[in-house]
Design a protein around this motif. Structure first.
Motif, PDB file in Angstrom:
ATOM      1  N   SER A 177     -20.182 -11.142 -36.422  1.00 38.10           N
ATOM      2  CA  SER A 177     -20.248 -10.391 -35.173  1.00 38.10           C
ATOM      3  C   SER A 177     -20.418  -8.912 -35.502  1.00 38.10           C
ATOM      4  CB  SER A 177     -18.974 -10.614 -34.353  1.00 38.10           C
ATOM      5  OG  SER A 177     -18.811 -11.994 -34.049  1.00 38.10           O
ATOM      6  N   TRP A 178     -21.318  -8.231 -34.766  1.00 39.17           N
ATOM      7  CA  TRP A 178     -21.733  -6.886 -35.132  1.00 39.17           C
ATOM      8  C   TRP A 178     -21.575  -5.890 -33.982  1.00 39.17           C
ATOM      9  CZ3 TRP A 178     -24.221  -5.416 -39.862  1.00 39.17           C
ATOM     10  CH2 TRP A 178     -24.465  -6.478 -40.753  1.00 39.17           C
ATOM     11  N   ASN A 179     -21.311  -4.623 -34.358  1.00 38.08           N
ATOM     12  CA  ASN A 179     -21.376  -3.470 -33.464  1.00 38.08           C
ATOM     13  C   ASN A 179     -22.037  -2.336 -34.250  1.00 38.08           C
ATOM     14  OD1 ASN A 179     -21.076  -1.379 -31.639  1.00 38.08           O
ATOM     15  ND2 ASN A 179     -18.849  -1.481 -31.535  1.00 38.08           N
ATOM     16  N   GLY A 202     -21.781 -17.881 -28.993  1.00 41.28           N
ATOM     17  CA  GLY A 202     -21.482 -16.458 -29.119  1.00 41.28           C
ATOM     18  C   GLY A 202     -21.081 -15.873 -27.790  1.00 41.28           C
ATOM     19  N   ARG A 203     -20.145 -14.949 -27.827  1.00 46.21           N
ATOM     20  CA  ARG A 203     -19.760 -14.289 -26.583  1.00 46.21           C
ATOM     21  C   ARG A 203     -19.289 -12.863 -26.852  1.00 46.21           C
ATOM     22  NH1 ARG A 203     -14.020 -15.498 -24.287  1.00 46.21           N
ATOM     23  NH2 ARG A 203     -12.772 -15.966 -26.137  1.00 46.21           N
ATOM     24  N   VAL A 204     -19.435 -12.039 -25.811  1.00 44.30           N
ATOM     25  CA  VAL A 204     -19.031 -10.640 -25.840  1.00 44.30           C
ATOM     26  C   VAL A 204     -18.263 -10.385 -24.554  1.00 44.30           C
ATOM     27  CG1 VAL A 204     -19.824  -8.255 -25.932  1.00 44.30           C
ATOM     28  CG2 VAL A 204     -21.113 -10.030 -27.146  1.00 44.30           C
ATOM     29  N   TRP A 205     -17.107  -9.726 -24.636  1.00 44.94           N
ATOM     30  CA  TRP A 205     -16.342  -9.438 -23.426  1.00 44.94           C
ATOM     31  C   TRP A 205     -15.414  -8.249 -23.688  1.00 44.94           C
ATOM     32  CZ3 TRP A 205     -14.877 -12.762 -27.135  1.00 44.94           C
ATOM     33  CH2 TRP A 205     -13.533 -12.809 -27.527  1.00 44.94           C
ATOM     34  N   HIS A 206     -14.956  -7.607 -22.583  1.00 39.66           N
ATOM     35  CA  HIS A 206     -14.082  -6.453 -22.760  1.00 39.66           C
ATOM     36  C   HIS A 206     -12.645  -6.769 -22.385  1.00 39.66           C
ATOM     37  CE1 HIS A 206     -13.664  -5.436 -18.508  1.00 39.66           C
ATOM     38  NE2 HIS A 206     -14.973  -5.274 -18.343  1.00 39.66           N
ATOM     39  N   CYS A 215     -15.423   0.182 -20.276  1.00 38.36           N
ATOM     40  CA  CYS A 215     -14.185  -0.170 -20.972  1.00 38.36           C
ATOM     41  C   CYS A 215     -14.317   0.242 -22.430  1.00 38.36           C
ATOM     42  CB  CYS A 215     -13.925  -1.670 -20.858  1.00 38.36           C
ATOM     43  SG  CYS A 215     -12.391  -2.204 -21.683  1.00 38.36           S
ATOM     44  N   GLY A 216     -13.262   0.817 -22.983  1.00 39.39           N
ATOM     45  CA  GLY A 216     -13.317   1.310 -24.351  1.00 39.39           C
ATOM     46  C   GLY A 216     -13.035   0.278 -25.413  1.00 39.39           C
ATOM     47  N   SER A 217     -12.707  -0.960 -25.026  1.00 35.84           N
ATOM     48  CA  SER A 217     -12.333  -1.979 -26.012  1.00 35.84           C
ATOM     49  C   SER A 217     -13.073  -3.283 -25.719  1.00 35.84           C
ATOM     50  CB  SER A 217     -10.821  -2.220 -25.961  1.00 35.84           C
ATOM     51  OG  SER A 217     -10.433  -3.226 -26.881  1.00 35.84           O
ATOM     52  N   TRP A 218     -13.876  -3.731 -26.698  1.00 37.37           N
ATOM     53  CA  TRP A 218     -14.695  -4.928 -26.550  1.00 37.37           C
ATOM     54  C   TRP A 218     -14.468  -5.885 -27.716  1.00 37.37           C
ATOM     55  CZ3 TRP A 218     -18.514  -6.069 -22.746  1.00 37.37           C
ATOM     56  CH2 TRP A 218     -18.604  -5.104 -21.735  1.00 37.37           C
ATOM     57  N   ASN A 219     -14.780  -7.155 -27.463  1.00 37.43           N
ATOM     58  CA  ASN A 219     -14.665  -8.198 -28.480  1.00 37.43           C
ATOM     59  C   ASN A 219     -16.002  -8.917 -28.621  1.00 37.43           C
ATOM     60  OD1 ASN A 219     -11.557  -8.095 -28.686  1.00 37.43           O
ATOM     61  ND2 ASN A 219     -11.908  -8.441 -26.516  1.00 37.43           N
ATOM     62  N   VAL A 220     -16.368  -9.202 -29.862  1.00 39.56           N
ATOM     63  CA  VAL A 220     -17.585  -9.956 -30.152  1.00 39.56           C
ATOM     64  C   VAL A 220     -17.177 -11.155 -31.000  1.00 39.56           C
ATOM     65  CG1 VAL A 220     -19.933  -9.862 -31.049  1.00 39.56           C
ATOM     66  CG2 VAL A 220     -18.843  -7.762 -30.218  1.00 39.56           C
ATOM     67  N   GLU A 221     -17.440 -12.354 -30.499  1.00 39.11           N
ATOM     68  CA  GLU A 221     -17.023 -13.585 -31.189  1.00 39.11           C
ATOM     69  C   GLU A 221     -18.231 -14.463 -31.468  1.00 39.11           C
ATOM     70  OE1 GLU A 221     -13.480 -16.187 -29.946  1.00 39.11           O
ATOM     71  OE2 GLU A 221     -15.232 -17.344 -29.261  1.00 39.11           O
ATOM     72  N   THR A 231     -15.629 -16.103 -36.189  1.00 41.51           N
ATOM     73  CA  THR A 231     -15.456 -14.771 -36.761  1.00 41.51           C
ATOM     74  C   THR A 231     -15.575 -13.772 -35.627  1.00 41.51           C
ATOM     75  OG1 THR A 231     -16.355 -13.152 -38.315  1.00 41.51           O
ATOM     76  CG2 THR A 231     -17.908 -14.784 -37.446  1.00 41.51           C
ATOM     77  N   THR A 232     -14.591 -12.889 -35.520  1.00 44.30           N
ATOM     78  CA  THR A 232     -14.483 -12.014 -34.352  1.00 44.30           C
ATOM     79  C   THR A 232     -14.354 -10.560 -34.760  1.00 44.30           C
ATOM     80  OG1 THR A 232     -13.345 -13.789 -33.153  1.00 44.30           O
ATOM     81  CG2 THR A 232     -13.201 -11.572 -32.224  1.00 44.30           C
ATOM     82  N   LEU A 233     -15.113  -9.717 -34.099  1.00 44.04           N
ATOM     83  CA  LEU A 233     -14.951  -8.272 -34.192  1.00 44.04           C
ATOM     84  C   LEU A 233     -14.120  -7.876 -32.981  1.00 44.04           C
ATOM     85  CD1 LEU A 233     -15.902  -5.861 -35.967  1.00 44.04           C
ATOM     86  CD2 LEU A 233     -17.786  -5.559 -34.350  1.00 44.04           C
ATOM     87  N   SER A 234     -12.855  -7.527 -33.213  1.00 40.81           N
ATOM     88  CA  SER A 234     -11.896  -7.363 -32.118  1.00 40.81           C
ATOM     89  C   SER A 234     -11.713  -5.904 -31.729  1.00 40.81           C
ATOM     90  CB  SER A 234     -10.534  -7.934 -32.528  1.00 40.81           C
ATOM     91  OG  SER A 234     -10.629  -9.296 -32.876  1.00 40.81           O
TER      92      SER A 234
END
Length: 317
Positions: A177-179, A202-206, A215-221, A231-234
């Motif tokens: 998962s990438w940012n 795959g999913r992306v959510w805040h 929103c300043g905080s996001w998750n990419v799974e 694998t998650t970018l939290s």
């Protein structure tokens, strides 16, 4: 006793050093098939966003939180390059440059996508797809498939759950998962192995409450549902963006010289595409989702086709 204490201290220091370096153990590839654009240094790494200096491409361990201030200071001024070798601004991502389809001898960058731009921001996106067969011909090429979110009015980064072939120079499929690429840094979660035929979700959510425009905080799974691994970018930053630009499916490649360098299936389908509105509710009216399918470039004798609807995206190559 002093000897034992000294030995224990040395073990602790060694353990800390190994832990600090473990995040770099799985670095994206430097594979060069002869198609690397002129001017891109040979030590720069291939990522889903172009070419970056190795010090600016960082693995974020599961459960860790990497803030904007944690970016290496040099990355803010260090050049990175898009897929065509053009130097990109350190504050923005090296993503696609929309253009009419053309014919190239070797292909680097976004090949096809489906996209949807809204006036209001999205609170999340999800999609599923199957890992395709390995390419029939291998010459160090890199292949990426992913959905994602971006801000069409303030491009600072893009959030993506990614399936990659040869992403880490491994001649294999992996998920991460990438940012990318605020302050010139590309961040990714711990890679996991995947196999042809596996179902990827795959999913992306805040993390903010319903109704938040930004929103300043996001998750990419990125999840391999077949192997039950993820694998998650939290809690990764939005860098001030409101994500109103959705991608239902993208094909991006580096070093593809002929059709045999693509996965042998010849097509990949992204299904179960769902978008969350600003109230974190699934957008349920398919007729309201006017997805656009784009072929951005093609070459090597291949004839690419993209199709998109409210429910699915099919990318042929």
């Amino acid at each position: 006793m002093k000897l034992l204490t000294s030995l224990l201290n040395r073990i602790l220091l060694l353990t800390a050093a190994l832990a600090a370096s473990s995040a770099w153990a799985a670095s994206p590839t430097m594979a060069d098939t002869g198609s690397r654009p002129a001017g891109v240094p040979q030590n720069y790494l291939i990522t889903p966003f172009g070419y970056f200096h190795p010090s600016c491409v960082r693995e974020v361990a599961d459960g860790a939180r990497l803030m904007d201030a944690d970016a290496p200071p040099a990355c803010a001024i260090r050049a990175h390059f898009d897929a065509q070798g053009k130097a990109a601004a350190a504050t923005g991502p090296a993503t696609k440059a929309p253009r009419a389809a053309d014919s190239l001898a070797a292909i680097n960058g976004w090949v096809e996508d489906s996209e949807l731009v809204a006036t209001s921001p999205y609170a999340g996106i999800s999609a599923s797809w199957q890992v395709p067969a390995a390419p029939a011909s291998r010459n160090g090429q890199v292949v990426y498939f992913f959905p994602g979110l971006q801000d069409s009015r303030n491009v600072q980064s893009i959030l993506q759950p990614v399936l990659g072939w040869n992403t880490f120079g491994d001649q294999a499929w992996t998920i991460a998962s990438w940012n990318c690429c605020r302050n010139g840094a590309a961040n990714y979660s711990t890679p996991r192995a995947a196999s042809s035929g596996d179902l990827i979700a795959g999913r992306v959510w805040h993390d903010c409450a319903a109704g938040a425009a930004a929103c300043g905080s996001w998750n990419v799974e990125t999840r391999d549902a077949t192997q039950n691994t993820l694998t998650t970018l939290s809690h990764t930053s939005n860098y001030g963006q409101s994500f109103n630009w959705a991608f239902g499916g993208v094909l991006e490649v580096y070093g593809v010289a002929n059709c045999q360098n693509y996965p042998a299936d010849g097509v990949i389908s992204f299904g179960n595409i769902q978008l969350l509105d600003i109230n974190k509710q699934i957008i349920s009216n398919p007729a309201s989702l006017a997805w656009n399918a784009n072929v951005l470039q093609q070459g090597g004798g291949c004839n690419c086709h993209a199709a998109a609807s409210a429910a699915a995206t099919a990318l042929s190559y």
